[in-house]
Design a protein around this motif. Structure first.
Motif, PDB file in Angstrom:
ATOM      1  N   LEU A  72      -7.111  -1.378  -6.116  1.00  0.00           N
ATOM      2  CA  LEU A  72      -6.581  -0.645  -7.260  1.00  0.00           C
ATOM      3  C   LEU A  72      -6.575   0.850  -6.998  1.00  0.00           C
ATOM      4  O   LEU A  72      -7.512   1.393  -6.417  1.00  0.00           O
ATOM      5  CB  LEU A  72      -7.429  -0.905  -8.504  1.00  0.00           C
ATOM      6  N   ASP A  73      -5.527   1.499  -7.446  1.00  0.00           N
ATOM      7  CA  ASP A  73      -5.460   2.953  -7.493  1.00  0.00           C
ATOM      8  C   ASP A  73      -5.398   3.290  -8.975  1.00  0.00           C
ATOM      9  O   ASP A  73      -4.328   3.260  -9.581  1.00  0.00           O
ATOM     10  CB  ASP A  73      -4.220   3.454  -6.750  1.00  0.00           C
ATOM     11  N   ILE A  74      -6.543   3.544  -9.568  1.00  0.00           N
ATOM     12  CA  ILE A  74      -6.637   3.724 -11.014  1.00  0.00           C
ATOM     13  C   ILE A  74      -6.059   5.076 -11.410  1.00  0.00           C
ATOM     14  O   ILE A  74      -6.549   6.113 -10.982  1.00  0.00           O
ATOM     15  CB  ILE A  74      -8.094   3.569 -11.491  1.00  0.00           C
TER      16      ILE A  74
ATOM     17  N   PRO B 205      -8.152   6.345 -15.814  1.00  0.00           N
ATOM     18  CA  PRO B 205      -9.563   5.955 -15.751  1.00  0.00           C
ATOM     19  C   PRO B 205     -10.206   5.662 -17.106  1.00  0.00           C
ATOM     20  O   PRO B 205     -11.207   4.967 -17.165  1.00  0.00           O
ATOM     21  CB  PRO B 205     -10.246   7.151 -15.068  1.00  0.00           C
ATOM     22  N   ASP B 206      -9.616   6.146 -18.197  1.00  0.00           N
ATOM     23  CA  ASP B 206     -10.193   5.896 -19.517  1.00  0.00           C
ATOM     24  C   ASP B 206      -9.649   4.639 -20.177  1.00  0.00           C
ATOM     25  O   ASP B 206     -10.021   4.317 -21.303  1.00  0.00           O
ATOM     26  CB  ASP B 206      -9.942   7.104 -20.437  1.00  0.00           C
ATOM     27  N   ASN B 207      -8.778   3.910 -19.496  1.00  0.00           N
ATOM     28  CA  ASN B 207      -8.188   2.698 -20.050  1.00  0.00           C
ATOM     29  C   ASN B 207      -9.273   1.641 -20.228  1.00  0.00           C
ATOM     30  O   ASN B 207      -9.993   1.311 -19.290  1.00  0.00           O
ATOM     31  CB  ASN B 207      -7.073   2.189 -19.135  1.00  0.00           C
TER      32      ASN B 207
ATOM     33  N   ASN C 124     -12.487   2.466  -8.824  1.00  0.00           N
ATOM     34  CA  ASN C 124     -11.281   2.732  -8.062  1.00  0.00           C
ATOM     35  C   ASN C 124     -11.415   2.089  -6.685  1.00  0.00           C
ATOM     36  O   ASN C 124     -12.510   2.035  -6.122  1.00  0.00           O
ATOM     37  CB  ASN C 124     -11.043   4.248  -7.925  1.00  0.00           C
ATOM     38  N   ALA C 125     -10.347   1.562  -6.171  1.00  0.00           N
ATOM     39  CA  ALA C 125     -10.260   0.889  -4.865  1.00  0.00           C
ATOM     40  C   ALA C 125     -10.885  -0.513  -4.891  1.00  0.00           C
ATOM     41  O   ALA C 125     -10.997  -1.143  -3.845  1.00  0.00           O
ATOM     42  CB  ALA C 125     -10.853   1.741  -3.750  1.00  0.00           C
ATOM     43  N   SER C 126     -11.288  -1.026  -6.071  1.00  0.00           N
ATOM     44  CA  SER C 126     -11.764  -2.406  -6.168  1.00  0.00           C
ATOM     45  C   SER C 126     -10.612  -3.332  -5.830  1.00  0.00           C
ATOM     46  O   SER C 126      -9.451  -3.042  -6.121  1.00  0.00           O
ATOM     47  CB  SER C 126     -12.248  -2.704  -7.586  1.00  0.00           C
TER      48      SER C 126
END
Length: 181
Positions: free
Chosen positions: A161-163, A166-168, A176-178
């Motif tokens: 993932l490229d978030i 971030p507050d979603n 991030n990067a998971s």
């Protein structure tokens, strides 16, 4: 914990709200499977012929939960909970559910039912994927996601993932990067 993680990988959307809610899912999965272990309850694993039963079977076996693979509703009569897994397209799976008697049985059944992947999609009223009426247990239609420019569609596989938001709330607890699929 391992069962919860296995189930989380297979179903991350709350069937009641339609919202990705990992904490709610993990809590409910732990409660349901703890109850099944304590009571010796058998879980009915619905075989639509369109599912990866092995993954769900292995998760149940690791958790020490008795299950019965059921091709027809009669084969799951003594089961206290049901799981509807699925892989593939909605139309062939619905055809199999209709032919096996499961569609009518599930519409009347009052036992707790967990839909995983395609199984969850089939719980709704309609799927645009195959332009097919589904079980109608959850109000709403499953719509196709719009394809992005230059992206392979449908996408299958793992990606990091490229978030960008971030507050979603859908990403709470996800770094991030998971990797996701």
């Amino acid at each position: 914990i391992r069962l919860e993680n296995d189930l989380w990988r297979n179903a991350c959307i709350d069937g009641l709200t339609g919202i990705s809610n990992r904490q709610h899912f993990l809590k409910r999965a732990a409660e349901e499977y703890s109850y099944a272990r304590r009571t010796g309850m058998t879980v009915g694993l619905i075989d639509t012929g369109c599912a990866n039963l092995a993954s769900v079977r292995f998760a149940l076996e690791r958790a020490g939960i008795d299950y019965r693979v059921a091709v027809t509703p009669g084969q799951a009569g003594a089961c206290g909970r049901l799981i509807l897994p699925g892989v593939g397209a909605a139309a062939p799976a619905m055809k199999q559910l209709e032919e096996s008697g499961w569609a009518m049985a599930l519409r009347r059944d009052e036992r707790p039912l967990l839909g995983i992947c395609l199984g969850m999609q089939l719980l709704f009223e309609y799927s645009a994927e195959s332009d097919v009426a589904c079980l109608g247990l959850i109000p709403g239609h499953v719509e196709r996601l719009p394809a992005g420019d230059g992206l392979v569609w449908p996408h299958m596989g793992w990606n990091s993932l490229d978030i960008v938001e971030p507050d979603n709330v859908l990403l709470n607890g996800i770094e991030n990067a998971s990797y996701m699929y």
